[in-house]
Design an enzyme around this catalytic site. Structure first.
Site, short mmCIF file in Angstrom:
data_model
loop_
_atom_site.label_atom_id
_atom_site.label_comp_id
_atom_site.label_asym_id
_atom_site.label_seq_id
_atom_site.Cartn_x
_atom_site.Cartn_y
_atom_site.Cartn_z
N ASN A 84 1.34 27.03 -27.23
CA ASN A 84 2.03 25.74 -27.36
C ASN A 84 2.47 25.58 -28.82
O ASN A 84 1.64 25.52 -29.72
CB ASN A 84 1.04 24.63 -26.95
CG ASN A 84 1.64 23.23 -27.05
OD1 ASN A 84 2.71 23.04 -27.61
ND2 ASN A 84 0.93 22.27 -26.50
N CYS A 119 5.31 17.06 -28.90
CA CYS A 119 5.86 18.16 -28.10
C CYS A 119 7.17 17.79 -27.40
O CYS A 119 7.89 18.66 -26.92
CB CYS A 119 4.84 18.63 -27.08
SG CYS A 119 3.29 19.09 -27.84
N HIS A 124 8.22 22.10 -21.41
CA HIS A 124 7.32 22.25 -22.55
C HIS A 124 6.21 23.22 -22.15
O HIS A 124 5.70 23.16 -21.04
CB HIS A 124 6.73 20.89 -22.95
CG HIS A 124 5.68 21.05 -24.00
ND1 HIS A 124 5.91 21.79 -25.14
CD2 HIS A 124 4.40 20.61 -24.08
CE1 HIS A 124 4.81 21.78 -25.88
NE2 HIS A 124 3.89 21.09 -25.26
N1 COA Z 1 -13.15 29.34 -23.99
C1 COA Z 1 -14.14 29.26 -23.10
N2 COA Z 1 -14.56 28.10 -22.56
C2 COA Z 1 -13.91 26.99 -22.94
C3 COA Z 1 -12.86 27.01 -23.87
C4 COA Z 1 -12.48 28.25 -24.40
N3 COA Z 1 -11.48 28.37 -25.28
N4 COA Z 1 -12.41 25.75 -24.04
C5 COA Z 1 -13.15 24.96 -23.24
N5 COA Z 1 -14.07 25.71 -22.59
C6 COA Z 1 -15.08 25.28 -21.65
C7 COA Z 1 -15.40 23.81 -21.78
O1 COA Z 1 -16.35 23.62 -22.82
C8 COA Z 1 -15.98 23.49 -20.42
O2 COA Z 1 -17.30 23.92 -20.40
P1 COA Z 1 -18.44 23.01 -19.71
O3 COA Z 1 -18.01 22.90 -18.26
O4 COA Z 1 -19.67 23.81 -19.91
O5 COA Z 1 -18.40 21.72 -20.43
C9 COA Z 1 -15.21 24.44 -19.48
O6 COA Z 1 -14.58 25.41 -20.33
C10 COA Z 1 -14.13 23.74 -18.67
O7 COA Z 1 -13.42 22.87 -19.52
P2 COA Z 1 -12.24 22.01 -18.97
O8 COA Z 1 -11.78 21.13 -20.08
O9 COA Z 1 -12.60 21.39 -17.66
O10 COA Z 1 -11.17 23.15 -18.67
P3 COA Z 1 -9.73 22.98 -18.09
O11 COA Z 1 -9.58 23.82 -16.89
O12 COA Z 1 -9.29 21.55 -18.02
O13 COA Z 1 -8.84 23.67 -19.24
C11 COA Z 1 -7.44 23.02 -21.06
C12 COA Z 1 -8.87 23.15 -20.53
C13 COA Z 1 -7.48 22.42 -22.44
C14 COA Z 1 -6.84 24.42 -21.12
C15 COA Z 1 -6.60 22.13 -20.10
O14 COA Z 1 -7.31 20.96 -19.81
C16 COA Z 1 -5.26 21.78 -20.65
O15 COA Z 1 -4.41 22.62 -20.85
N6 COA Z 1 -5.02 20.48 -20.87
C17 COA Z 1 -3.76 19.99 -21.38
C18 COA Z 1 -3.68 20.27 -22.84
C19 COA Z 1 -2.33 19.96 -23.37
O16 COA Z 1 -1.38 19.93 -22.64
N7 COA Z 1 -2.25 19.75 -24.67
C20 COA Z 1 -1.05 19.57 -25.38
C21 COA Z 1 -0.28 18.39 -24.93
S1 COA Z 1 1.35 18.51 -25.51
#
Ligand code: COA
Length: 325
Positions: free
Chosen positions: A282, A113, A252
């Protein structure tokens, strides 16, 4: 050293739109979850016949037109991508042929990215030292081909698209500072493990879905905020500027909450941030590239403005640059 700036921008987004409502029918998710946790409403998906170089070509053609130069005027083409047409040759070679840019050398950059920023910084060096007059930089991805459409943790986040910039010598302004970094101890938290020399493609790699992206979202989130804020501060410091001097931040576009947390750390008001995550999700290297193009087209960046590009990605890698428009 010559002064180097961006003299043209372009973009291409595939026609097909995949909304959060569409995703609700594919995995256990909801529009409400995706919107509040990420800021994404929809993303674009390339057609079957559209490989990365086709998206790159269309963005490149627009950027060349905007710059008022012809393909034969290019000395170098750099494509930043993690979804190349093939393992080799480079996607840049395909773009060079499609453009008919016979005078241009061409290579790809793999910096996920942060790829577009890495490519801009590389291109800038070549022009500053007088190696080339005009360099085309493209960030292009077809992430839909490496997305596990059964994994709700990742499939809601990514999309396809391309953005491009032409760099050339400028009389005033241009790149004021650049800053790149990497911490390779984090290769495990975001990667695509199958198909390379470590895990060559086999029935086993396919069955265990190793040809799709794997991500530890939570850990990445925290690292991303710190890394992007630090990178922005380093680039500003090198330019001898402060956040108050910035007209527009092109971050980004991984998650709206990451972007807002970075802006808060920097003390940058939200109205100075350019966002297109809601429309595209993204798009890895194409995120900063398309955001820059759209910010210019919408008049959010004008002559004399100070622009800060700031990106992070798998590696982990990061990059920021300050450009006077
Ligand atoms: N829909 C519904 N629930 C979802 C889900 C979706 N698409 N994806 C994950 N969940 C659930 C998880 O399973 C978890 O459930 P649990 O508590 O029962 O285990 C819950 O939502 C919370 O997950 P969590 O990972 O704590 O959520 P979060 O607030 O951290 O958001 C991301 C998840 C991925 C959106 C976030 O962590 C993020 O954006 N991270 C950075 C990713 C990134 O930048 N990637 C590219 C790098 S260039």
């Amino acid at each position: 050293m010559k002064k180097v700036g961006i003299i043209g921008v372009g973009e291409y987004l595939p026609k097909k739109v995949l909304t959060n409502a569409d995703l609700e029918k594919m995995v256990d998710t909801s529009d409400e979850w995706i919107t509040t946790r990420t800021g994404i409403k929809e993303r674009r998906i390339a057609a079957k016949h559209e490989a990365t170089s086709e998206l790159a070509l269309k963005a490149a053609e627009e950027a060349l037109k905007d710059a008022g130069i012809k393909p034969l005027d290019l000395g170098l083409i750099i494509v930043a991508t993690i979804t190349p047409d093939m393992q080799f040759p480079s996607t840049a070679a395909f773009v060079q042929a499609k453009l008919g840019a016979k005078n241009a050398a061409a290579f790809d950059i793999s910096a996920a990215c942060a790829g577009f920023v890495y490519a801009l910084v590389t291109a800038q060096q070549f022009i500053a030292r007088g190696c080339y007059k005009n360099v085309l930089v493209v960030g292009a991805e077809v992430l839909s081909t490496v997305t596990d459409w059964e994994d709700r943790n990742t499939c809601v986040l990514f999309g396809d698209g391309a953005g491009a910039a032409v760099l050339g010598e400028v009389k005033s302004g241009g790149f004021l500072s650049t800053y790149l970094g990497c911490d390779g101890t984090y290769t495990e938290i975001l990667n695509l493990p199958g198909g390379g020399s470590r895990n060559p493609a086999s029935h086993k790699t396919l069955e265990s879905r190793m040809h799709y992206m794997k991500m530890c979202g939570n850990e990445l989130f925290k690292l991303a905020v710190k890394i992007m804020a630090d990178a922005a501060e380093k680039a500003l410091e090198k330019a001898g500027l402060s956040c108050d001097d910035i007209t527009c931040l092109i971050p980004h576009q991984a998650n709206i909450r990451i972007i807002l947390a970075v802006a808060k750390r920097l003390g940058l008001p939200e109205d100075k941030i350019y966002l297109n995550i809601e429309k595209y999700g993204n798009i890895s290297s194409a995120s900063t590239a398309t955001a820059l193009c759209e910010a210019v087209r919408e008049g959010r960046i004008r002559k004399g403005d100070i622009v800060l590009l700031d990106a992070f990605g798998a590696g982990l890698v990061w990059g920021a640059c300050v450009i006077k428009w």
